[in-house]
Design a protein around this motif. Structure first.
Motif, short mmCIF file in Angstrom:
data_model
loop_
_atom_site.label_atom_id
_atom_site.label_comp_id
_atom_site.label_asym_id
_atom_site.label_seq_id
_atom_site.Cartn_x
_atom_site.Cartn_y
_atom_site.Cartn_z
N SER A 173 47.00 21.48 75.98
CA SER A 173 47.23 20.75 77.23
C SER A 173 48.60 21.07 77.80
O SER A 173 48.76 21.34 78.99
N ASN A 232 57.10 12.87 65.37
CA ASN A 232 56.30 12.73 64.15
C ASN A 232 55.52 14.00 63.92
O ASN A 232 54.31 14.02 63.93
N ASN A 258 49.74 19.07 66.99
CA ASN A 258 48.36 18.77 67.40
C ASN A 258 47.88 19.86 68.35
O ASN A 258 48.45 20.10 69.40
N GLU A 283 45.26 20.14 70.25
CA GLU A 283 44.80 19.72 71.57
C GLU A 283 45.98 19.54 72.52
O GLU A 283 45.95 19.93 73.68
N TRP A 284 47.01 18.90 71.99
CA TRP A 284 48.20 18.70 72.82
C TRP A 284 48.89 20.02 73.12
O TRP A 284 49.42 20.22 74.21
N ASP A 298 57.62 16.74 69.37
CA ASP A 298 56.88 15.62 68.77
C ASP A 298 57.70 15.13 67.57
O ASP A 298 57.88 15.86 66.61
N VAL A 336 48.06 3.72 64.50
CA VAL A 336 48.49 3.79 65.91
C VAL A 336 48.94 5.22 66.26
O VAL A 336 48.62 5.74 67.34
N HIS A 337 49.61 5.85 65.30
CA HIS A 337 50.08 7.22 65.54
C HIS A 337 48.91 8.15 65.83
O HIS A 337 48.90 8.89 66.83
N HIS A 338 47.96 8.11 64.93
CA HIS A 338 46.82 9.00 65.11
C HIS A 338 45.99 8.62 66.33
O HIS A 338 45.51 9.49 67.06
N PHE A 339 45.84 7.34 66.54
CA PHE A 339 45.07 6.89 67.70
C PHE A 339 45.74 7.37 68.99
O PHE A 339 45.10 7.89 69.91
N ASN A 340 47.05 7.18 69.01
CA ASN A 340 47.78 7.60 70.22
C ASN A 340 47.73 9.12 70.40
O ASN A 340 47.64 9.62 71.53
N ASN A 341 47.79 9.83 69.29
CA ASN A 341 47.71 11.29 69.38
C ASN A 341 46.38 11.72 69.98
O ASN A 341 46.33 12.62 70.84
N GLU A 342 45.33 11.07 69.47
CA GLU A 342 44.01 11.51 69.91
C GLU A 342 43.62 10.91 71.27
O GLU A 342 43.25 11.63 72.20
N THR A 373 44.99 14.15 80.47
CA THR A 373 44.03 15.24 80.66
C THR A 373 43.12 14.94 81.86
O THR A 373 42.83 15.82 82.69
N GLY A 424 53.43 9.65 68.94
CA GLY A 424 52.32 8.69 68.94
C GLY A 424 52.79 7.30 68.57
O GLY A 424 52.29 6.30 69.05
N PHE A 458 45.12 15.44 84.90
CA PHE A 458 45.26 16.87 85.16
C PHE A 458 43.98 17.43 85.77
O PHE A 458 43.98 18.20 86.76
N LEU A 463 45.82 11.53 74.64
CA LEU A 463 45.68 12.78 75.43
C LEU A 463 44.68 12.62 76.58
O LEU A 463 44.69 13.40 77.54
#
Lengths: 130, 892
Positions: free
Chosen positions: A18, A56, A12, A14-15, A54, B678-684, B691, A87, B694, B687
């Motif tokens: 970061s 996944n 990813n 973005e990650w 990661d 959930v995977h994609h939601f958590n990925n996006e 952030t 995730g 930070f 963050l």
């Protein structure tokens, strides 16, 4: 604070950004690998203090690439501290990772300060054993 | 003249043909009688000719002989005086009779030797006719020659050798006349019929013979044989005659203007016959002729035997046709033995059949009826020996044989019935003895080897009849089975179609059961049906479905096994039962009662079928079909019901299995989808909090006014909070999949749900949960389902005057447990129902933990557990939610 050599295996973007900002700011040297092939190439060239993987990584290979990298690191770079992030993983996988002595941090619970502090500790541990 | 002119049929082939024709001809009683009659008048050679040339019919009635013939009449002189003299001297008639018999023998044999007809034996008089029935050209000469031989024979055989014990010699007078106009025919009535010749020439001949007594005539030298002028003319070339003058012969007349007038006839005495040195005796008894005559005699003697054989054939034919009579086997066998008993004139006849185990002979038909005969072991006694050997047995005289025999063949029955004759033959079918025909008689030698042969034929025919009857019965059975199969096919296809339609139309197992049973009573034309669930733990039958439909609260109470009854018997034994009339039925502890089932259902069934329903290898239900009419159900109906029971069991299993699999696939799919989401939601979204953190850390080092710092900090916190909440929501989606469903006590989950719902004080909650509820398959979040349902009900009833929530459990004994949550709120409109379980569609979105998901979450959890959540649209006066959960035993 000891400056560390950190491998980030993350698809990813973005990650990736970061992680790079967070650890560069803390004076660590960061190598980003976006896939399994890049990660294995980097591991072949360097010895990292810490690897953030990661689990996944990609659905292209059945979401198993991250696990393959972890296995490769344990086999070829035992001094590297591996931290697994994801995730979403099943409870069974979490149990298995922890049984292997790996640290796992779910992304939904990841906090910046705790995380960079945790990584610093791992860098220090790595250096103290050199 | 030679013999071939007289006996044209002596050729061998011709002989055979003639005999065959004769046999054929004699098949008619009238001709046979006539033939026997003819034999008395004609020599065998003529008789044979008559028969062979089919001339018998010519003699059947009187007819005129159109051609000339010759009559000879022989009369014994002074016969009465001679007989009296013999009687006086020898004290009786015997000698006189012997004398007369010798004379007749001599005369008839001589007449026959010239192929003459010997007839009209009247006292001491014989009449002979030559030239009949077949024409003879030398009829007059034959008569004269025969007359001379008779006269000479009397002198040689009667008046000499001391045979004539009378002082007077035995003399005859012979008259011979040739003419036309003779009538010949077989006349009389019934069996008293004679072949006679009539006509004026008979009288004329008689008068001529009487002239032999005239002294003037006697004075003329020569034989005492007088011939008419017409006869004299015919023999003139072969004989020397002496005229005895013209005489008026009464009856010998001519027709004049004034009527008839007797005229004189020249009469001649026979002096000598020369015939040019040749014998005119026409008939030599050749070997062929003797053989023919012998065959004829033999045939006539054997005719009664042939007649008997014909009777046998007729009997066999009758027996062979019995199988077509449509009678059952017992009647056919009775008919067989009746025919046989009559045919052989047996006093006692028994038809034995070998039992299926082939150990005994069992008497099937006994004549006379009522005779007590016990089964007999094969191998014992006469019939037992016949059964074991497969050979016939003829006992000519049981008394002698039994006296001489002491071994096992000695037969008590024969001794008991004082039977002397016995004939027993086996009935063989495909090489096996299947029965015995036994004939008995109290006279010895009543049955012959010929009878044995005939009875064997009858036994063989009986075997064929048995086989045919068996085949017919099998055919009938097959036809019956075929018809039943057809009916079964029709009924079962109707039933299965109904089941199929029910399956399509009904997703609710309860409704499915009702639909199947509705179809069942329709297809079987029955009025009532009951489905009992078998509770093996409580040892009770539970009324689950009753047709015509009864509401659950009106169903009869559970029926303990201890009370017995047909359904209990079926459940316990696994047997199927068909009962023609329950009013008279007393089996299986059934008692027609005024209370109990009849009272509860208000049914009064007479006919009943009852079958077990198996599911998962055990009897889980009992199916009963009933009707008010007695004798309503038969085997084929029972077969259909069994099929239905099997279908019902399998269908229910299949439905549940299908649902289980479908649910499992759905759950797996949902799990995968939820994981990805959930995977994609958590990925996006995951963050965002680090952030922001930070960023806050960075901003902390910045030199900015406090108000700006506070503003930034406050909004960054909002962002973090929202992101964390969002991540928590997603966690909820994933959570049900985190743990596998486990056996769960639904009552505990309900109680926990009620507790967590924090029900307001003005809301009354009641529960109806039986103690024997099974564990259900659920995840730990099950209590959340009930929490949300209860909270939803509470919110819905906020404006209601009565606030009452009722929670009821219902277990069908099979796979699913149901929980109904009913409230006294305003109910749920059709529009609301459509989106009720959507994430945005809850009736109320307020509350602690439903987090805006309302009933979506409850529905989602239930579905992940393999259950269902639905709203009963038919319920009036509030909302009624129905939760179904899989019973935990499904896993085992």
């Amino acid at each position: 604070m000891t400056s560390g050599f950190i491998l980030v295996v993350e698809d990813n973007k973005e990650w990736q950004d970061s992680y790079e900002q967070w650890f560069t700011l803390k004076k660590h040297q960061v190598v980003i690998a976006g896939n399994k092939e890049d990660a294995l190439a980097s591991i072949a060239q360097h010895t990292f203090d810490v690897a953030i993987v990661d689990i996944n990584l990609s659905v292209a290979h059945g979401n198993q690439d991250g696990l393959d990298i972890v296995s490769h690191l344990k086999a070829n770079s035992p001094a590297t501290r591996v931290i697994v992030v994801s995730g979403s993983v099943t409870p069974e996988l979490v149990t298995e990772l922890r049984q292997q002595g790996l640290d796992y941090i779910p992304r939904s619970e990841l906090k910046y300060k705790e995380f960079v502090t945790f990584v610093q500790e791992k860098v220090d541990q790595a250096h103290s054993q050199k | 003249m030679n013999s071939s002119e007289n006996l044209l049929f002596l050729d061998t082939a011709e002989y055979k043909r003639k005999i065959d024709g004769f046999i054929e001809m004699l098949n008619e009683d009238g001709r046979r009688r006539l033939a026997n009659n003819i034999r008395r008048y004609f020599p065998p050679s003529v008789t044979l000719r008559l028969i062979a040339d089919r001339l018998l019919d010519d003699l059947a009635s009187e007819r005129e002989i159109a051609y000339p013939t010759t009559i000879m009449i022989i009369d014994v002189r002074d016969f009465v005086k001679t007989i009296r003299s013999i009687e006086q001297r020898h004290s009786g008639m015997e000698r006189g009779r012997d004398l007369l018999q010798r004379f007749f023998d001599l005369a008839v044999n001589t007449i026959f030797s010239y192929e003459g007809m010997a007839g009209e034996f009247a006292g001491d008089r014989i009449m002979a006719v030559f030239g009949i029935p077949a024409k003879q050209n030398d009829h007059a000469l034959r008569a004269v020659q025969a007359a001379i031989e008779i006269e000479e024979g009397i002198q040689k055989r009667i008046n000499t050798r001391g045979m004539n014990l009378n002082a007077n010699p035995f003399n005859v007078g012979i008259g011979i006349h040739s003419d036309t106009g003779l009538y010949l025919g077989d006349v009389g009535s019934g069996w008293r019929r004679e072949l006679i010749v009539i006509g004026s020439m008979v009288n004329v001949t008689s008068r001529i013979e009487e002239l032999t007594k005239h002294p003037d005539v006697r004075a003329v030298a020569g034989h005492n044989i007088l011939v008419s002028s017409s006869a004299a003319a015919l023999i003139a070339h072969n004989a020397t005659l002496a005229s005895v003058g013209a005489h008026v012969i009464r009856g010998y007349h001519t027709t004049t203007m004034d009527g008839s007038e007797d005229i004189q006839m020249d009469i001649h005495k026979v002096v000598h016959v020369d015939n040019n040195g040749q014998s005119i005796r026409p008939v030599q008894q050749t070997d062929e002729l003797k053989a023919l005559v012998s065959a004829l005699a033999e045939y006539i003697e054997s005719f009664s035997e042939r007649k008997r054989a014909q009777k046998y054939r007729s009997a066999i034919e009758n027996i062979s046709m019995l199988w077509m009579s449509g009678s059952d086997l017992a009647n056919i066998l009775e008919e067989v033995i009746t025919i046989v008993c009559s045919l052989f004139a047996a006093e006692n006849a028994t038809l034995w059949m070998v039992n299926p185990e082939r150990t005994h002979l069992v008497p099937q038909v006994i004549i006379p009826p009522g005779t007590a005969v016990l089964p007999k072991p094969i191998g014992e006694g006469y019939v037992g020996a016949v059964a074991s050997s497969g050979q016939p047995l003829l006992v000519l005289d049981a008394k002698q044989q039994q006296d001489a025999t002491s071994h096992s063949q000695k037969d008590e029955a024969l001794a008991r019935y004082t039977v002397r004759s016995m004939l027993a033959v086996p009935i063989m079918l495909r090489g096996n003895t299947v029965g015995i025909i036994q004939l008995l008689h109290n006279q010895p030698e009543k049955f012959t080897l010929s009878d044995e042969e005939t009875l064997m034929s009858i036994a063989a025919e009986t075997a064929l009849v048995l086989e045919k009857v068996q085949l017919e019965q099998e055919k009938h059975e097959i036809q019956k089975v075929s018809e039943q199969l057809e009916k079964f096919k029709h009924l079962s296809s109707s039933m299965l179609e109904h089941v199929r339609l029910s399956l399509v139309a009904q997703s609710n197992p309860e409704e499915l059961l009702h639909a199947i049973m509705d179809g069942m009573v329709a297809v079987l034309s029955a009025q009532y049906a009951t489905l009992y669930l078998v509770d093996w733990v409580q040892q009770e039958l539970e009324f689950r479905v009753v047709i015509p439909r009864m509401s659950a609260e009106n169903l009869p109470p559970r029926h303990p096994f201890s009370k017995g009854g047909i359904a209990v018997h079926v459940a316990q034994s696994g047997e199927s039962v068909v009962i023609s009339d329950l009013d008279t039925y007393e089996g299986h502890g059934h008692v027609r009662r005024a209370e109990g089932y009849d009272k509860a259902t208000k049914f009064h069934p007479r006919s009943m079928m009852c079958v077990p329903v198996e599911a998962r290898g055990m009897i889980s239900a009992v199916l009963q079909v009933m009707d008010p009419e007695p004798d309503k159900f038969h085997e084929v109906d029972l077969d259909v019901l069994k099929l239905l029971a099997a279908t019902a069991g399998i269908t229910l299993e299949n439905v549940l299995e299908y649902r289980r699999r479908t649910r499992a696939e759905q759950i797996a799919s949902m799990s995968l989808m939820a994981g990805n989401m959930v995977h994609h939601f958590n990925n996006e979204v995951g963050l965002i909090p680090p952030t922001v953190e930070f960023l806050s850390d960075i901003i902390g080092d910045w030199e900015i006014p406090d108000d700006q710092r506070n503003f930034l900090g406050k909004n960054l916190h909002k962002i973090t909070t929202s992101a964390r909440n969002a991540l928590n929501y997603v966690k909820i989606i994933r959570e049900p999949f985190e743990s596998k469903p486990q056996p769960t006590d639904v009552r505990t989950a309900i109680a926990e749900g009620i507790r967590r719902a924090r029900v307001p004080g003005d809301v009354q909650i009641t529960t109806d949960m039986t103690d024997d509820l099974p564990l259900v398959l659920a995840s730990p979040e099950l209590n959340i389902v009930f929490r949300d349902l209860v909270k939803n009900a509470c919110e819905a009833m906020q404006s209601s005057p009565e606030k009452h929530i009722h929670i009821q459990t219902l277990y069908d004994g099979l796979d699913m447990l149901e929980v109904f949550v009913t409230d006294t709120g305003p109910g749920i409109s059709a529009d609301q129902r459509q989106n009720l379980f959507q994430s945005y569609g809850s009736v109320s979105t307020k509350g602690e933990a439903n987090m805006g998901f309302g009933l979506f979450l409850a529905n989602y959890y239930i579905e992940v557990m393999g259950g269902t959540l639905s709203i009963d649209g038919s319920y009036q006066g509030g909302a009624k939610f129905r939760v179904t959960l899989q019973v935990a035993k499904d896993l085992t």
